[in-house]
Design an enzyme around this catalytic site. Sequence first.
Site, PDB file in Angstrom:
ATOM      1  N   TYR A  63       0.864  -1.182   0.000  1.00  0.00           N
ATOM      2  CA  TYR A  63       0.000   0.000   0.000  1.00  0.00           C
ATOM      3  C   TYR A  63       0.901   1.232   0.000  1.00  0.00           C
ATOM      4  CZ  TYR A  63      -3.901  -3.049   1.515  1.00  0.00           C
ATOM      5  OH  TYR A  63      -4.861  -4.028   1.615  1.00  0.00           O
ATOM      6  N   PHE A 214     -13.577  -3.737   1.234  1.00  0.00           N
ATOM      7  CA  PHE A 214     -14.603  -3.031   0.453  1.00  0.00           C
ATOM      8  C   PHE A 214     -15.975  -3.115   1.130  1.00  0.00           C
ATOM      9  CE2 PHE A 214     -12.274  -3.764  -3.890  1.00  0.00           C
ATOM     10  CZ  PHE A 214     -11.268  -2.891  -3.497  1.00  0.00           C
ATOM     11  N   LEU A 216     -17.370  -0.825   2.528  1.00  0.00           N
ATOM     12  CA  LEU A 216     -18.050   0.439   2.225  1.00  0.00           C
ATOM     13  C   LEU A 216     -18.080   0.671   0.714  1.00  0.00           C
ATOM     14  CD1 LEU A 216     -16.399   2.716   4.974  1.00  0.00           C
ATOM     15  CD2 LEU A 216     -18.388   1.205   5.162  1.00  0.00           C
ATOM     16  N   GLY A 217     -17.858  -0.365  -0.046  1.00  0.00           N
ATOM     17  CA  GLY A 217     -17.873  -0.229  -1.504  1.00  0.00           C
ATOM     18  C   GLY A 217     -16.516   0.112  -2.095  1.00  0.00           C
ATOM     19  N   GLY A 218     -15.517   0.282  -1.237  1.00  0.00           N
ATOM     20  CA  GLY A 218     -14.153   0.496  -1.730  1.00  0.00           C
ATOM     21  C   GLY A 218     -13.967   1.808  -2.481  1.00  0.00           C
ATOM     22  N   PRO A 222     -21.154   3.557  -5.288  1.00  0.00           N
ATOM     23  CA  PRO A 222     -21.796   4.495  -4.362  1.00  0.00           C
ATOM     24  C   PRO A 222     -22.587   3.731  -3.308  1.00  0.00           C
ATOM     25  CG  PRO A 222     -22.785   4.598  -6.579  1.00  0.00           C
ATOM     26  CD  PRO A 222     -21.661   3.621  -6.650  1.00  0.00           C
ATOM     27  N   LEU A 223     -22.497   4.198  -2.073  1.00  0.00           N
ATOM     28  CA  LEU A 223     -23.256   3.536  -0.997  1.00  0.00           C
ATOM     29  C   LEU A 223     -24.654   4.140  -0.964  1.00  0.00           C
ATOM     30  CD1 LEU A 223     -21.133   3.018   2.222  1.00  0.00           C
ATOM     31  CD2 LEU A 223     -22.413   1.325   0.936  1.00  0.00           C
TER      32      LEU A 223
HETATM   33  N1  LIG Z   1      -7.139  -8.186   0.828  1.00  0.00           N
HETATM   34  C1  LIG Z   1      -7.443  -7.411  -0.194  1.00  0.00           C
HETATM   35  O1  LIG Z   1      -7.407  -7.823  -1.346  1.00  0.00           O
HETATM   36  C2  LIG Z   1      -7.864  -5.993   0.063  1.00  0.00           C
HETATM   37  C3  LIG Z   1      -8.336  -5.199  -1.003  1.00  0.00           C
HETATM   38  C4  LIG Z   1      -8.728  -3.907  -0.725  1.00  0.00           C
HETATM   39  C5  LIG Z   1      -8.663  -3.412   0.577  1.00  0.00           C
HETATM   40  N2  LIG Z   1      -8.200  -4.192   1.587  1.00  0.00           N
HETATM   41  C6  LIG Z   1      -8.177  -3.715   2.993  1.00  0.00           C
HETATM   42  O2  LIG Z   1      -9.504  -3.363   3.338  1.00  0.00           O
HETATM   43  C7  LIG Z   1      -9.537  -2.031   3.854  1.00  0.00           C
HETATM   44  C8  LIG Z   1     -10.840  -1.380   3.459  1.00  0.00           C
HETATM   45  O3  LIG Z   1     -10.917  -1.304   2.054  1.00  0.00           O
HETATM   46  P1  LIG Z   1     -10.978   0.072   1.248  1.00  0.00           P
HETATM   47  O4  LIG Z   1     -10.433   1.187   2.069  1.00  0.00           O
HETATM   48  O5  LIG Z   1     -10.392  -0.150  -0.085  1.00  0.00           O
HETATM   49  O6  LIG Z   1     -12.542   0.234   1.013  1.00  0.00           O
HETATM   50  P2  LIG Z   1     -13.773   0.645   1.954  1.00  0.00           P
HETATM   51  O7  LIG Z   1     -13.434   0.624   3.373  1.00  0.00           O
HETATM   52  O8  LIG Z   1     -14.928  -0.125   1.459  1.00  0.00           O
HETATM   53  O9  LIG Z   1     -14.049   2.143   1.459  1.00  0.00           O
HETATM   54  C9  LIG Z   1     -13.080   3.128   1.462  1.00  0.00           C
HETATM   55  C10 LIG Z   1     -13.590   4.235   0.549  1.00  0.00           C
HETATM   56  O10 LIG Z   1     -14.749   4.809   1.116  1.00  0.00           O
HETATM   57  C11 LIG Z   1     -14.510   6.199   1.404  1.00  0.00           C
HETATM   58  N3  LIG Z   1     -15.116   6.444   2.717  1.00  0.00           N
HETATM   59  C12 LIG Z   1     -14.815   5.829   3.903  1.00  0.00           C
HETATM   60  N4  LIG Z   1     -15.617   6.291   4.882  1.00  0.00           N
HETATM   61  C13 LIG Z   1     -16.441   7.193   4.316  1.00  0.00           C
HETATM   62  C14 LIG Z   1     -17.477   8.016   4.808  1.00  0.00           C
HETATM   63  N5  LIG Z   1     -17.845   7.970   6.088  1.00  0.00           N
HETATM   64  N6  LIG Z   1     -18.123   8.855   3.941  1.00  0.00           N
HETATM   65  C15 LIG Z   1     -17.766   8.897   2.637  1.00  0.00           C
HETATM   66  N7  LIG Z   1     -16.784   8.153   2.099  1.00  0.00           N
HETATM   67  C16 LIG Z   1     -16.122   7.307   2.935  1.00  0.00           C
HETATM   68  C17 LIG Z   1     -13.018   6.369   1.407  1.00  0.00           C
HETATM   69  O11 LIG Z   1     -12.677   7.656   0.955  1.00  0.00           O
HETATM   70  P3  LIG Z   1     -12.012   8.727   1.978  1.00  0.00           P
HETATM   71  O12 LIG Z   1     -10.590   8.350   2.158  1.00  0.00           O
HETATM   72  O13 LIG Z   1     -12.206  10.014   1.241  1.00  0.00           O
HETATM   73  O14 LIG Z   1     -12.797   8.680   3.236  1.00  0.00           O
HETATM   74  C18 LIG Z   1     -12.585   5.330   0.362  1.00  0.00           C
HETATM   75  O15 LIG Z   1     -12.728   5.834  -0.959  1.00  0.00           O
HETATM   76  C19 LIG Z   1      -8.310  -1.358   3.238  1.00  0.00           C
HETATM   77  O16 LIG Z   1      -7.908  -0.239   3.989  1.00  0.00           O
HETATM   78  C20 LIG Z   1      -7.322  -2.484   3.234  1.00  0.00           C
HETATM   79  O17 LIG Z   1      -6.695  -2.536   4.508  1.00  0.00           O
HETATM   80  C21 LIG Z   1      -7.813  -5.464   1.344  1.00  0.00           C
END
Ligand SMILES: NC(=O)c1ccc[n+]([C@@H]2O[C@H](COP(=O)([O-])OP(=O)(O)OC[C@H]3O[C@@H](n4cnc5c(N)ncnc54)[C@H](OP(=O)(O)O)[C@@H]3O)[C@@H](O)[C@H]2O)c1
Length: 294
Positions: A63, A214, A216-218, A222-223
Amino acid sequence: MEPPSPTSTLALDGTTTVPRLGFGAMQLPGRWNGPAADRAVSVAVARRAVELGALHIDTAAFYFSGGNRANEILREALHPYPAGVTIATKVGPLRDANGLMAGEAEPGQLRGLVEENLRELGVDVLDLVYLRVGRLGTDRADSLAERFAVLADLREEGLVRHLGVSNVTRAQLDEARTVAPVAAVQNQFGVLDQRDGDLVDFCATVDIAYMPFFALGGGHSPLDGDALAKVAERHGATPFQIAVAWGPARSPSIVQIPGTASLAHLEENMAAASIVLDADDLSLLAAGGRSAGA
Ligand SMILES: NC(=O)c1ccc[n+]([C@@H]2O[C@H](COP(=O)([O-])OP(=O)(O)OC[C@H]3O[C@@H](n4cnc5c(N)ncnc54)[C@H](OP(=O)(O)O)[C@@H]3O)[C@@H](O)[C@H]2O)c1
């Protein structure tokens, strides 16, 4: 029985306690293909996450964005890590210096990748290391036994406390469990994408934590949707908060790791800890957040 709330905990391999609402560090460096985030803000987000009780943090050495690396941001923000903080990392995917995906690590590369995480995080032992396999959305049938055995050896050496697998099928999880105990699975799952529900349920039956990515939809989907909006209105909450609270309510195996690089979004997501969804909410959301009638 009342569904488990986001404030409850579970124990990895029956030993290391983690809160059901943690934090995903992937957004801290910045967007996957740039631009890089404001590092000072990301350091502040990581500190605030722990202050708010997100004592389980998910990261990886792959990352990074621009000069920002998630592990180094965590180290700057939190080292020496407060008691009770659990840091999970993962190895497998390779990215070149430009950030482009460069295939998967061979078994012989895994030790070096684990050592890279130890170095960047500034620790002697990694709490939880996932073997992350395959590509998103592809047929994920490859054997992972040889690679998982390398991580099992590193665990025996004392470099790793717990092992996990990520982006796996049920068959791959079964295969990994023949090699070494699996403490956690990290696959794609959330209120808007519940395709992995059978694996979530299986994990609950065998005391394996399920840490969805994901949730929160990653940032890609859109949520929105009628059901999410309706449940959000009932609780005076946002759809993001309902998506956070839904995981632990959906299954006692789920530990949320919502990702953000925004202090305001972090505060919003962590405030979801007080939301306890009831059976009506769960049945509205059972078919996904988009359909109120289903
Ligand atoms: N094992 C795998 O293959 C894999 C793949 C992907 C991710 N991951 C792990 O899973 C974790 C979560 O995944 P992710 O961060 O990709 O996706 P997520 O948690 O589903 O969503 C993050 C996205 O949502 C936005 N967001 C978060 N809170 C929000 C809110 N309250 N209001 C509006 N927008 C919001 C963030 O933007 P902002 O930054 O602008 O808030 C970002 O664009 C990662 O941090 C990583 O550690 C693992």
